[in-house]
Design an enzyme around this catalytic site. Sequence first.
Site, mmCIF file in Angstrom:
data_model
loop_
_atom_site.group_PDB
_atom_site.id
_atom_site.type_symbol
_atom_site.label_atom_id
_atom_site.label_comp_id
_atom_site.label_asym_id
_atom_site.label_seq_id
_atom_site.Cartn_x
_atom_site.Cartn_y
_atom_site.Cartn_z
ATOM 1 N N ASP A 14 -5.645 5.964 2.859
ATOM 2 C CA ASP A 14 -5.696 4.628 2.279
ATOM 3 C C ASP A 14 -7.113 4.062 2.357
ATOM 4 O O ASP A 14 -7.954 4.520 3.138
ATOM 5 C CB ASP A 14 -4.730 3.722 3.048
ATOM 6 C CG ASP A 14 -4.674 2.315 2.492
ATOM 7 O OD1 ASP A 14 -4.057 2.128 1.438
ATOM 8 O OD2 ASP A 14 -5.266 1.409 3.110
ATOM 9 N N HIS A 27 0.830 -1.202 0.000
ATOM 10 C CA HIS A 27 0.000 0.000 0.000
ATOM 11 C C HIS A 27 0.865 1.252 0.000
ATOM 12 O O HIS A 27 0.510 2.267 -0.621
ATOM 13 C CB HIS A 27 -0.916 0.006 1.231
ATOM 14 C CG HIS A 27 -2.039 -0.974 1.151
ATOM 15 N ND1 HIS A 27 -3.370 -0.617 1.296
ATOM 16 C CD2 HIS A 27 -2.052 -2.309 0.935
ATOM 17 C CE1 HIS A 27 -4.137 -1.683 1.187
ATOM 18 N NE2 HIS A 27 -3.358 -2.727 0.973
#
Length: 472
Positions: free
Chosen positions: A118, A23
């Site tokens: 995120d 990520h």
Amino acid sequence: MEAKQNPQSPHIVMLPPPALLGHLIPFIEFAKRLVFQYNFSDTFVIPNDGSPINSQKALLEPLPVNSFFLSPVSIDDLPKDSGIEIRMPNIIIRSLPAIHEKLNELNKSNRISALVVDLFCPLAIDVAREFSIPAYIFFIISATDLSLGFNLPEPESSLSEYGNVQEMVQLAGSLTLHGSDIPDSIRDNSNDAYKWTIDLCNRYRLADGIIVNSFLELETDAFKDLQQHGSSIPPIYPVGPLIQSSSDSETDPGSKCIEWLNQQPPRSVLYISFGSGATLSKEQFNELALGLEMSGHRFLWVVRSPQENTVAAYFSAQRAKSPFDYLPMGFLERTKDKGLVVDSWVPQVQILSHGSTGGFVTQCGWNAILESVVNGVPVIAWPLCFEHKMNAVILTDGLKAAIRVKENENGLVEKGHISNLVNELIEGEQGKQVQHRMRDLMNVAANALSLDGSSTKSFVEVVQKWTGTTQC
């Protein structure tokens, strides 16, 4: 870290999740474009669950950004088998006071133009609202996954399409997920993972926009489906493919891999890597080794010590025992003229862009798929966990750019099957078709990132939102 901010530049704060390098890397590439192409200032604020942070620091320190690691929070009270959909939001919930404090501090010193969070961190949107800061989701995986999330029925639905009796799920367009390909988090609408997934998706609706690491031409049907939601979801900005770029730090042991590849014939090497955390069982590890040997083809294999829990390595340190200790007796000696086995970091993008690389065995993480597409490398799809099985369906059934492994009745991919797939990909007719398709996708990806490409236009639109201008 020493301040690297220009108070005259638009200031973006990015909130990636802890521990998950897969990520963090797209966040870094996104930040680099903002800094180098549009003169933004970027600050990373990273929650901390007590996992080792050296790898994250190593990626961030060379960049012209500030980065702050928040104080660790504990999630030891959660059930040991809690999935990532439960673990990550709980880390964010427990980090909210620290996030609030850091945003307040940063906003006073250099007014924040936007907070980019995120896909596991939308709870932080509420904190941004307190300071009147626009908040955006950075969805670092496929638009198909995002489309599916917005179409999930609420948990209380008595006839949930995605309940535990469901045998297939229809994705955007004509793609279908069958049985075991349905992500664990939505397989059973009565479990906690499903409820957390629904909560995350509902919170996406509160964002000012959703930035997606994909491009229109790759997932046309998914983006059309998202567009049909209209004003019920935030604006969608496809800006991909954003993939990790080469750096000067890619030296030993990466140089060993490149030097070895330099000595191999064009498109002759199969590269095998299951990403930063996924692992095979001992039995499967052995079958893969024997299958590679049986194929007789050249290979570059990044090994990780086997574990019975496929995702265990994402959340814990590697076992002390070397992965080489699990290889079949005599394997390294028998394959020394054909293969190279490494147990450490390698420069994956350099490997995939190398002329000697002819194929890629991957667990089908979204980063790996985009890297394959950008470099035109055909794939053997071997999904292991998370949404990776859905990505494998996108890659094989949708894009026709991969050959997928098949498990036997015991869930094992056998050595003979592995050998056959390697031979097919490198020199078979189906392999040639997949190679041509990946070459086509490589050109499409390059066009999306060109000056007048769809992703560039979308990126500029986001920049204009954050700068309050109409020209970049």
